[in-house]
Design an enzyme around this catalytic site. Structure first.
Site, PDB file in Angstrom:
ATOM      1  N   ASP A 154      -9.604 -10.656 -18.920  1.00 10.37           N
ATOM      2  CA  ASP A 154      -9.564 -11.902 -19.691  1.00 10.37           C
ATOM      3  C   ASP A 154      -8.327 -11.885 -20.581  1.00 10.37           C
ATOM      4  OD1 ASP A 154      -9.891 -14.080 -21.306  1.00 10.37           O
ATOM      5  OD2 ASP A 154     -11.818 -13.461 -22.146  1.00 10.37           O
ATOM      6  N   HIS A 210       0.831  -1.201   0.000  1.00 12.15           N
ATOM      7  CA  HIS A 210       0.000   0.000   0.000  1.00 12.15           C
ATOM      8  C   HIS A 210       0.872   1.260   0.000  1.00 12.15           C
ATOM      9  CE1 HIS A 210      -3.291   2.626   0.568  1.00 12.15           C
ATOM     10  NE2 HIS A 210      -3.981   1.949   1.462  1.00 12.15           N
TER      11      HIS A 210
END
Length: 465
Positions: A400, A175
């Site tokens: 995808d 982070h």
């Protein structure tokens, strides 16, 4: 609400980890980070698992010439030409508490390929697995190096293949280098290159100096310190018996809740977001579940994006931390008895305040001073609750790259760190009834969880006369 599934133990065999380096243009430099990046509260790892189901795309996979790990390795190597800081090592200087990223051209990103003994279906496609099981599908993080001068890897990946033909991609990304938006941008770019593109649609930029606060002579303010002795507490805490569970909120329940709040109060034509209404409802449900003392202060925290609020606006390719942590403070009794619509208004006010340029500058100055002094909030955190929304941080485009879209996404947070954290996620794609709904992930003491689920199930009765 699905309970955590019980199956025979998951066993994961891991191969030797390979280090993926940028395909060309090695960099030799030490990079500084922004004030928000340097905030010690941000020095944690974003760990996420993406679930790909072979059965939904059997025909496409059968004719695919490449293995997913081969495509991802090549894509990562090419992407690191643009995201080269992620192939360095991160450490925090002792003299001023600042982070630095060292790029010496010799490091790389740890990439592990592993195999599982179970099918994804027997694990419920990770819809409700426990932390220990999920951790096996993530790259191992070398915690031992966190406080050493040598530093640690800001990014690591693991692909785990299952007997059914499906696989998971586990990522760990600090982070301190990326916020949720930045993580999403990186993952999206990785999928673009794995799918065949030569370059990412949005080229990343470092430019961390755009969000650096300039300290002044005013006293430092430690968030929450003035209220530490007045924060609400729960008799359930502290405890090591914490559990994380996912609660599905159906789209029709969200619709009814919004309609009920619009009848309850005048919002002057303002749009009620799902985050605002669910956030207020979840906050109240958590307070009731923990049985926090009524006169104690409770705090709802939320991250508000400031990418377009700063002057000049941050470039599209900026992938560092660019959110203000905002807070709504009330007593536990007030949250319990105040109409949800009034809490929603307070959330809206906090979001508006986060976009005030003077407020942003002041918070950057204060955070800069806090980091240099090493000051942090200390005390019980029972009454603190931070809600984060993973649905709209920008999973840009398709994920995808030859095996269909992932059917599920699972953030993985250690129970001790998740004790004051709630997450809103998109639902599992295998559940058609949940299209448009929200998955709420919550970590609570085991004895408090039944009451929380009872409160959430009461959403079914919202609007009934």
């Amino acid at each position: 609400m699905a309970n955590q599934i019980s199956v025979c133990p998951l066993m994961v065999g891991k191969r030797t980890t390979e280090f993926i380096k940028p395909s060309n243009q090695p960099h030799y430099e030490t990079l500084s980070l922004s004030t928000l990046d340097n905030d010690p509260r941000n020095e944690i790892m974003y760990c996420t698992i993406y679930v790909y189901d072979a059965e939904r795309n059997a025909a496409r996979i059968h004719h695919h010439d490449d293995h997913p790990e081969s495509l991802l390795k090549d894509a990562l190597s090419n992407l690191l030409v643009h995201y080269y800081p992620l192939s360095g090592k991160l450490n925090r200087r002792k003299r001023d508490g600042k982070l630095q990223l060292r790029c010496n051209g010799a490091e790389g990103v740890p990439f592990t390929v592993a195999t599982s003994n179970l099918d994804l279906s027997s694990l419920g496609y990770l819809e409700n697995v426990g932390f220990d099981t999920a951790s096996l599908l993530l790259p191992q993080i070398d915690d031992e190096n966190y406080d050493r001068e040598i530093g640690y890897y800001p990014l690591a990946l693991q692909i785990t293949k299952f007997p059914c033909g499906g696989f998971t991609i586990g990522t760990a990304l600090t982070h301190a280098v990326c916020d949720g938006f930045g993580v999403a941008r990186f993952i999206s770019s990785l999928m673009e290159l794995a799918a065949g593109k030569s370059e990412p649609t949005v080229v990343p930029t470092w430019e961390r100096d755009l969000l650096v606060g300039i300290p002044d002579d005013r006293p430092v303010e430690i968030p929450g310190a003035d209220k530490a002795c007045r924060l609400a507490v729960s008799h359930y805490m502290p405890t090591k018996d914490m559990i994380s569970e996912a609660v599905n909120v159906k789209p029709e329940d969200i619709k009814r809740l919004k309609e009920d709040l619009l009848r309850e109060s005048d919002f002057s034509g303002q749009i009620l977001t799902t985050f605002e209404v669910l956030g207020a409802y979840i906050w109240r449900s958590r307070i009731r579940a923990l049985k926090l003392n009524p006169d104690g202060i409770v705090v709802l925290g939320l991250a508000v994006a400031i990418r377009r609020a700063v002057d000049p606006p941050l470039p599209d390719g900026y992938y560092g931390n660019a959110c203000m942590d905002m807070h709504v403070e009330l007593t536990a009794r007030e949250v319990d008895e105040t109409p949800i619509s009034e809490i929603v208004k307070l959330v809206k006010e906090a979001k508006i305040k986060a976009h005030d340029k003077e407020y942003i500058a002041e918070q950057l100055r204060n955070t800069e001073k806090l980091t240099r002094m090493g000051e942090q909030f200390e005390g019980r955190r029972d009454g603190l609750f931070f809600l984060t929304d993973w649905r709209n941080i920008g999973w840009f485009g398709s994920m995808d790259f030859g095996w269909g879209e992932p059917v599920n996404l699972l953030p993985v947070v250690p129970p001790d760190r998740a004790a004051d954290l709630g997450m809103l996620l998109g639902p599992c794609k295998l559940d058609q009834k949940m299209v448009g709904g929200v998955k709420v992930v919550m970590t609570l003491p085991r004895d408090a969880m039944p009451k929380f689920k009872e409160e959430m199930e009461a959403l079914d009765k919202i609007g009934e006369t």
